[in-house]
Design a protein around this motif. Structure first.
Motif, PDB file in Angstrom:
ATOM      1  N   ASP A  66      11.828  36.640  17.761  1.00  0.00           N
ATOM      2  CA  ASP A  66      10.922  35.366  17.553  1.00  0.00           C
ATOM      3  C   ASP A  66      11.605  34.112  17.345  1.00  0.00           C
TER       4      ASP A  66
ATOM      5  N   TYR B 208      12.232  31.592  19.971  1.00  0.00           N
ATOM      6  CA  TYR B 208      11.205  30.565  20.459  1.00  0.00           C
ATOM      7  C   TYR B 208      10.829  29.630  19.269  1.00  0.00           C
ATOM      8  N   ARG B 209      11.448  29.901  17.894  1.00  0.00           N
ATOM      9  CA  ARG B 209      11.045  29.226  16.787  1.00  0.00           C
ATOM     10  C   ARG B 209      12.147  28.127  16.475  1.00  0.00           C
ATOM     11  N   SER B 210      13.277  28.256  17.095  1.00  0.00           N
ATOM     12  CA  SER B 210      14.445  27.720  16.705  1.00  0.00           C
ATOM     13  C   SER B 210      14.549  26.394  17.777  1.00  0.00           C
TER      14      SER B 210
ATOM     15  N   ARG C 289      15.747  27.719  21.611  1.00  0.00           N
ATOM     16  CA  ARG C 289      15.086  27.446  22.881  1.00  0.00           C
ATOM     17  C   ARG C 289      15.372  26.348  23.752  1.00  0.00           C
TER      18      ARG C 289
END
Length: 253
Positions: A167, A170-172, A176
């Protein structure tokens, strides 16, 4: 700059802070080329991937830009106060962690995996092949494949850790950004490596499963290094620009 004086700040952030401060002081002026990646790695006593992450972070903040076949330059008009978003974790750092955690998870899974779970992994691998062949990014099936191996360990804590690592991709923002660049030059999940990993799980061989997982993820790091080379990225951008121009011309005619 040293690790002790920089405290707990991540290595790439140390490089970002130091180079950003040099730009602010005027040591590196607008339009000036930064030292080479190798020189920066030696100066800050960090690895090549760490410098690569730092340069991409500086680019995201608008302080530097990559120029085809030439290097990294301070932007002609750098922001007066450069935005400093929480860039979190880069793709190299994240994948290094995955090598450690997923390697051991694969070894454990080889001793506990069921026939039903092996069948599930076979089906996911087929989906991965189909995603690679199409326009999809190929990460949905890739994620399910790795999480399914974690689930085969029958350890909820391991599953949570590996899901969290995925996950973070996608959050960083930095991670990304790096992965988007990799996809731009055609990096996709390697089917043959996943197949060898699955074969090791079928053989119930923990040492082989650990090795196959670690080898696979270390090649992911190598692929990211190649994909984020300035020349490779610029070639991809040039090709995309040509395709857009051709598309616009077709629409006009």
């Amino acid at each position: 700059m040293t690790r002790t004086t920089a405290g707990a700040r991540k290595l790439y952030q140390q490089v970002v802070a130091a180079v950003g401060a040099s730009i602010e002081r005027g040591q590196y002026k607008p339009g000036q080329r930064l030292p080479s990646e190798r020189d920066l790695a030696e100066e800050f006593s960090v690895s090549r991937p760490t410098v690569r992450e730092a340069m991409l972070a500086l680019e995201i903040r608008g302080l530097v830009e990559a120029r085809h076949g030439s290097g990294i330059y301070v932007t002609d008009t750098p922001p007066v106060e450069a935005a400093a978003p929480d860039l979190d974790i880069g793709a190299f750092e994240l994948t290094e962690a995955r090598v450690l955690f997923e390697g051991e998870a694969a070894a454990l899974a080889a001793t506990t995996i069921t026939e039903e779970q092996l069948v599930e992994l076979e089906a996911i691998l087929v989906e991965m092949v189909e995603e690679n062949a199409g326009d999809a990014k190929g990460e949905q099936a890739d994620r399910r494949f790795h999480v399914a191996i974690a689930e085969a360990t029958r350890n909820a804590a391991i599953v949570t850790v590996i899901e969290t690592l995925w996950d973070l991709r996608y959050r960083s923002p930095l991670c990304r950004h790096m992965l988007d660049r990799a996809r731009l030059v055609g990096v996709k999940p390697r089917i043959d490596e996943h197949r060898r990993l699955l074969d090791a799980l079928k053989a119930r061989d923990p040492q082989r499963a650990r090795k196959e997982m670690r080898d696979h993820l270390e090649r992911v790091i190598e692929g990211l290094l190649a994909a984020t080379e300035i020349e490779a990225v610029e070639r991809a951008r040039t090709e995309v620009a040509k395709q857009r121009t051709e598309y616009a011309r077709r629409r006009v005619t």
